[in-house]
Write an enzyme that holds these catalytic residues in place. Sequence first.
Site, PDB file in Angstrom:
ATOM      1  N   HIS A   1       0.852  -1.193   0.000  1.00  0.00           N
ATOM      2  CA  HIS A   1       0.000   0.000   0.000  1.00  0.00           C
ATOM      3  C   HIS A   1       0.886   1.240   0.000  1.00  0.00           C
ATOM      4  CE1 HIS A   1       0.905  -0.542   4.248  1.00  0.00           C
ATOM      5  NE2 HIS A   1       0.413   0.640   4.544  1.00  0.00           N
TER       6      HIS A   1
ATOM      7  N   ASP B   1       6.026   4.503   4.949  1.00  0.00           N
ATOM      8  CA  ASP B   1       6.920   3.535   5.593  1.00  0.00           C
ATOM      9  C   ASP B   1       6.978   2.210   4.829  1.00  0.00           C
ATOM     10  OD1 ASP B   1       4.209   3.360   6.513  1.00  0.00           O
ATOM     11  OD2 ASP B   1       4.838   2.005   8.107  1.00  0.00           O
ATOM     12  N   HIS B   2       6.223   2.102   3.767  1.00  0.00           N
ATOM     13  CA  HIS B   2       6.268   0.895   2.932  1.00  0.00           C
ATOM     14  C   HIS B   2       6.829   1.175   1.535  1.00  0.00           C
ATOM     15  CE1 HIS B   2       3.837  -1.735   5.679  1.00  0.00           C
ATOM     16  NE2 HIS B   2       3.629  -0.537   6.195  1.00  0.00           N
TER      17      HIS B   2
ATOM     18  N   HIS C   1      -7.308  -1.735   5.457  1.00  0.00           N
ATOM     19  CA  HIS C   1      -6.480  -0.692   6.064  1.00  0.00           C
ATOM     20  C   HIS C   1      -7.117   0.665   5.793  1.00  0.00           C
ATOM     21  CE1 HIS C   1      -2.987   0.774   8.045  1.00  0.00           C
ATOM     22  NE2 HIS C   1      -2.364   1.249   6.988  1.00  0.00           N
TER      23      HIS C   1
ATOM     24  N   ASP D   1      -0.302  -3.633   5.927  1.00  0.00           N
ATOM     25  CA  ASP D   1      -0.972  -3.311   7.189  1.00  0.00           C
ATOM     26  C   ASP D   1      -2.461  -3.659   7.058  1.00  0.00           C
ATOM     27  OD1 ASP D   1       1.539  -2.193   7.618  1.00  0.00           O
ATOM     28  OD2 ASP D   1       0.803  -0.149   7.743  1.00  0.00           O
TER      29      ASP D   1
END
Lengths: 309, 309
Positions: free
Chosen positions: A62, A66-67, A142, A212
């Site tokens: 996604h 942070d990804h 999410h 997530d």
Amino acid sequence: MTFRVTILGSGSALPTPRRNPSAHVLNVHEQFFLVDCGEGTQARLMSCGINPLKINAVFISHLHGDHVYGLFGLISTLGLTGRRTPLQIFAPRPFDEILAAHRRYFDTELPYEIRWNEVRTRRSELIYENKVLEVRSVPLRHRVPAAGFLFREKTPPLNVRKEAVARYGLGIAQCVAAKRGEDVALDSGETIPNGELTYLPYRGRSYAYLSDTLPSARAAGLVGGVDLLYHEATFAAGDKALARQTGHSTTVQAAQVAEKAGARRLLIGHFSSRYKDESLLVEEARGIFAAAEAAVEGASYEIPLKREP
Amino acid sequence: MTFRVTILGSGSALPTPRRNPSAHVLNVHEQFFLVDCGEGTQARLMSCGINPLKINAVFISHLHGDHVYGLFGLISTLGLTGRRTPLQIFAPRPFDEILAAHRRYFDTELPYEIRWNEVRTRRSELIYENKVLEVRSVPLRHRVPAAGFLFREKTPPLNVRKEAVARYGLGIAQCVAAKRGEDVALDSGETIPNGELTYLPYRGRSYAYLSDTLPSARAAGLVGGVDLLYHEATFAAGDKALARQTGHSTTVQAAQVAEKAGARRLLIGHFSSRYKDESLLVEEARGIFAAAEAAVEGASYEIPLKREP
């Protein structure tokens, strides 16, 4: 015949000295697949001894920073180190727009092509396949559209048992039929069931990445029987309301998904930086699912070959 | 009365295990200024013991990834850790568009305001000023618009010499006049020159950051007399053609700029990853400018207070 997951990062949105932002690498028979790409991923590939040029494809769950913030540096490095083969990136919309904006602004001429493949996040699909591996998307729940990924090593062709060839005096045509999974009729008229003639050299192994997400029974069903499940556990069991509010799972919920899925082993991570003692988080998960452990930064998890008897 | 530069990263476009992408922090009297922000900067702030929340302002030299990819993660972290004060970012166009695109795509609600200030890259301007510091832009010559920065500690007010107060029996009004730099007339009619009555507690210190750039006599003039000059030296002296072609400097050219500028000390960095033995690069620079050294990752360079006699 490697099937190994290396944890480059298993932290949450706020990086800590203990955990880096999300990134895993899966090595399947020396083909490398990057799953999420938080800031600093390229440096950690180097420190884990994985040459970034070896990456076959990238899967982004996604579009939270942070990804994905490490992807642009990695893309640049691949260009500077001479990648020529196209790079496939699987990511939800509007990754195409983000990439286009990025390339417009950052003076990036690349000597290789980037091929974006849209990951739809509402249904599970076969999104990637080659000779040894298939990858399915797993819809997640999410705050933004998100998908997990199920990586499944293909089950190889049947092998013919040498002792069966000798015992029944099988010819080439009969062996070929046996390898196709057929029962074989002997010249005597007797039919030998395929199971007596062949064996699977090994069963395909599997790894699922679910992060997530809120806990999802549907996701659990889609990764049923997985060998290694990585499931986010951003919050402790007592902070369930916070997990719900932010679109994340607790330790106990992650463990319940592993149990529902019949996973063999569970790695939890993506812990909120608020928890100083992560061993308590692992204990909570183990109360539900015994084969739970905290993902370790830089560690590799090898799934052994499951040979048939 | 700190004036200290910490090197978070001094590598070039291709990160190596030895050098991270560009980022420096200047600490002036416990106010922190970030100069460039390559990938991984927030992690290195933490490892250098500098709380990212302490950053007063950010200065970006140019919009190449190795100078800016760490900024978006840092912006997110500042939000998650509760920054409320506005963050000033000084950067060339089209940083505003990049930031807007970023915020549109990445679901970033921030509890603080980002104030972008355009850095014009064709002329030198005073771009930032507070009680203790002023910052000037320094036009550079690179493949894209780029500016260096000259950070200059302000010279403090004059102090009145205690022995002069006693000797001449100065009153308050006379002391105030002396502090303003005036000569003082005594009741006797005698005029005492200001230099006998006052002293500067210290002279303002300075640090200049010139990266990425071809060697520039203009830049050398603008940073004249600087205490600490960081100048990129991407290439060895023998690779001058390559430096010219890519808009970079050689070791010798960096040293020549330091010499022209009358710098007290030169740090070189931004070395191309092709050079395995960086000591040779330093030797080349020292042949021209003796006080040259290679920037050391994670190291701090303190400029001592220059007290007047």
